[in-house]
Design a protein around this motif. Structure first.
Motif, PDB file in Angstrom:
ATOM      1  N   LEU A  61      13.204 -17.403 -13.047  1.00  0.00           N
ATOM      2  CA  LEU A  61      12.533 -16.286 -12.377  1.00  0.00           C
ATOM      3  C   LEU A  61      13.442 -15.069 -12.434  1.00  0.00           C
ATOM      4  N   LYS A  62      12.864 -13.897 -12.262  1.00  0.00           N
ATOM      5  CA  LYS A  62      13.682 -12.685 -12.316  1.00  0.00           C
ATOM      6  C   LYS A  62      13.243 -11.671 -11.270  1.00  0.00           C
ATOM      7  N   ALA A  63      14.217 -10.882 -10.856  1.00  0.00           N
ATOM      8  CA  ALA A  63      13.928  -9.690 -10.071  1.00  0.00           C
ATOM      9  C   ALA A  63      14.318  -8.503 -10.942  1.00  0.00           C
ATOM     10  N   GLY A  64      13.577  -7.429 -10.830  1.00  0.00           N
ATOM     11  CA  GLY A  64      13.890  -6.244 -11.619  1.00  0.00           C
ATOM     12  C   GLY A  64      13.909  -5.020 -10.730  1.00  0.00           C
ATOM     13  N   LEU A  65      14.495  -3.942 -11.251  1.00  0.00           N
ATOM     14  CA  LEU A  65      14.606  -2.682 -10.507  1.00  0.00           C
ATOM     15  C   LEU A  65      15.307  -2.932  -9.169  1.00  0.00           C
ATOM     16  N   THR A  66      16.387  -3.688  -9.204  1.00  0.00           N
ATOM     17  CA  THR A  66      17.095  -4.029  -7.970  1.00  0.00           C
ATOM     18  C   THR A  66      18.303  -3.136  -7.734  1.00  0.00           C
ATOM     19  N   ALA A  69      20.290   2.761  -8.739  1.00  0.00           N
ATOM     20  CA  ALA A  69      20.108   3.723  -9.824  1.00  0.00           C
ATOM     21  C   ALA A  69      18.714   3.580 -10.435  1.00  0.00           C
ATOM     22  N   LYS A  70      18.318   2.325 -10.697  1.00  0.00           N
ATOM     23  CA  LYS A  70      17.005   2.101 -11.325  1.00  0.00           C
ATOM     24  C   LYS A  70      15.865   2.416 -10.365  1.00  0.00           C
ATOM     25  N   MET A  71      16.060   2.066  -9.061  1.00  0.00           N
ATOM     26  CA  MET A  71      14.999   2.350  -8.082  1.00  0.00           C
ATOM     27  C   MET A  71      14.763   3.852  -7.985  1.00  0.00           C
ATOM     28  N   PRO A 104      13.720  -3.408 -28.138  1.00  0.00           N
ATOM     29  CA  PRO A 104      14.514  -4.118 -27.126  1.00  0.00           C
ATOM     30  C   PRO A 104      15.614  -3.286 -26.487  1.00  0.00           C
ATOM     31  N   ARG A 105      15.854  -3.575 -25.219  1.00  0.00           N
ATOM     32  CA  ARG A 105      16.982  -3.006 -24.469  1.00  0.00           C
ATOM     33  C   ARG A 105      17.691  -4.161 -23.776  1.00  0.00           C
ATOM     34  N   VAL A 106      18.998  -4.004 -23.520  1.00  0.00           N
ATOM     35  CA  VAL A 106      19.737  -5.078 -22.838  1.00  0.00           C
ATOM     36  C   VAL A 106      20.339  -4.551 -21.538  1.00  0.00           C
ATOM     37  N   VAL A 138      22.464 -11.802 -19.588  1.00  0.00           N
ATOM     38  CA  VAL A 138      22.028 -10.505 -20.118  1.00  0.00           C
ATOM     39  C   VAL A 138      20.534 -10.608 -20.342  1.00  0.00           C
ATOM     40  N   GLU A 139      19.795  -9.681 -19.762  1.00  0.00           N
ATOM     41  CA  GLU A 139      18.349  -9.686 -20.002  1.00  0.00           C
ATOM     42  C   GLU A 139      18.021  -8.777 -21.179  1.00  0.00           C
ATOM     43  N   ILE A 140      17.125  -9.252 -22.042  1.00  0.00           N
ATOM     44  CA  ILE A 140      16.599  -8.416 -23.123  1.00  0.00           C
ATOM     45  C   ILE A 140      15.196  -8.008 -22.697  1.00  0.00           C
ATOM     46  N   THR A 160       7.133  -7.587 -15.955  1.00  0.00           N
ATOM     47  CA  THR A 160       8.341  -6.768 -15.734  1.00  0.00           C
ATOM     48  C   THR A 160       9.182  -6.617 -17.010  1.00  0.00           C
ATOM     49  N   SER A 161       8.485  -6.480 -18.137  1.00  0.00           N
ATOM     50  CA  SER A 161       9.140  -6.258 -19.439  1.00  0.00           C
ATOM     51  C   SER A 161      10.051  -7.401 -19.862  1.00  0.00           C
ATOM     52  N   ALA A 162       9.903  -8.579 -19.240  1.00  0.00           N
ATOM     53  CA  ALA A 162      10.769  -9.713 -19.613  1.00  0.00           C
ATOM     54  C   ALA A 162      10.492 -10.115 -21.056  1.00  0.00           C
TER      55      ALA A 162
END
Ligand code: 0L1
Ligand code: MG
Length: 261
Positions: A61-66, A69-71, A104-106, A138-140, A160-162
């Motif tokens: 599972l993942k959380a994003g925008l945590t 800076a990203k928020m 892709p972004r990492v 590292v998330e791609i 979430t772009s996973a």
């Protein structure tokens, strides 16, 4: 919720096809401007059902925008949540086919692995007691929307772009590391492109797991024992090209690397 089941199924199919064919689509809120958070997570759940029905397994599972800076960048106050599939797991130190992705972004993250079920509502003490170990990841990321033109509702529907992830390094017991002050260095082709400390994620990455458990509780779900959880980017998400080598060095947790070929 504004959508009926047929539209949810149609949108999930479009998003899955965009991923499978590497053919990005326009953000779904262009056609359905009134979509709400429940719609977005329902589409994500349908995407997950489609994938597991066709043989994929959920790897984590993942959380994003945590990160603050990203928020700030996305003008949100709540993280978003998604899942990772087994086919997205890439070997530490290995090669990753660039053509699997659209753009892709990492981003460097800290991952948790649980040793007992976590049921929300809960607090950081519950999460710390239920964590077996932490490790680098590292998330791609790869958006299925054209030219990164998306909003948060569309992003949640698009899981979430996973896309993929690499984890490894030296896993450590959570009580043996201070995740807040743990330093992280992200390098691309031998050059430092970003620096961070674990506190970039909600002050302490364990808070990200608390928020995930609390969000799942609203759907009568729990985080099962043995779950791999990516707590969100501590660094910025950095674009990569074919041939790029990415290495992330973590204080106390070793390093992970990959090359896009
Ligand atoms: O993992 C994440 O932080 C989700 C980011 C979603 C938006 C994006 O694609 O950058
Ligand atoms: Mg992430």
């Amino acid at each position: 919720m504004t959508l009926d089941g047929k539209v949810v199924a149609k949108l999930a199919e479009q998003l899955e096809n965009a991923e499978l064919n590497r053919a990005p689509i326009t953000k779904i809120t262009d056609e359905y401007p009134d979509l709400d958070w429940d719609d977005a997570y329902e589409i994500q759940d349908e995407l997950r059902r489609r994938k597991t029905n066709s043989g994929a397994r959920i790897a984590g599972l993942k959380a994003g925008l945590t990160s603050q800076a990203k928020m700030k960048q996305m003008n949100v106050r709540e993280p978003v949540f998604g899942f990772m599939c087994d086919y997205g797991a890439c070997a530490d130190g290995g090669e990753i086919e660039f053509d699997r992705f659209i753009a892709p972004r990492v981003e460097a993250e800290i991952a948790f692995v649980t040793k007992r079920e976590i049921a929300g509502p809960c607090h950081i003490g519950t999460v710390l007691a239920a964590t077996d170990f932490v490790l680098p990841a590292v998330e791609i990321l790869d958006s299925r929307y054209e030219n990164f033109k998306f909003d948060l509702i569309s992003v949640v529907a698009d899981n979430t772009s996973a896309a993929a992830f690499v984890s490894g390094g030296n896993p450590r017991r959570i009580q043996d590391v201070d995740l807040r002050t743990l330093g992280i260095v992200l390098e691309k082709n031998g050059e430092i492109v970003d620096l961070a400390a674990g506190a970039a994620v909600l002050g302490q990455p364990a808070e990200s797991v608390v928020m995930l458990a609390n969000m799942l509780a609203r759907k009568d779900q729990v985080i099962p024992s043995g779950t791999f959880i990516m707590t969100g980017g501590v660094t910025a998400a950095i674009g990569v090209e074919r041939g790029d080598h990415i290495a992330v060095r973590y204080q106390d947790l070793g390093s992970v690397s990959m090359r896009f070929v």
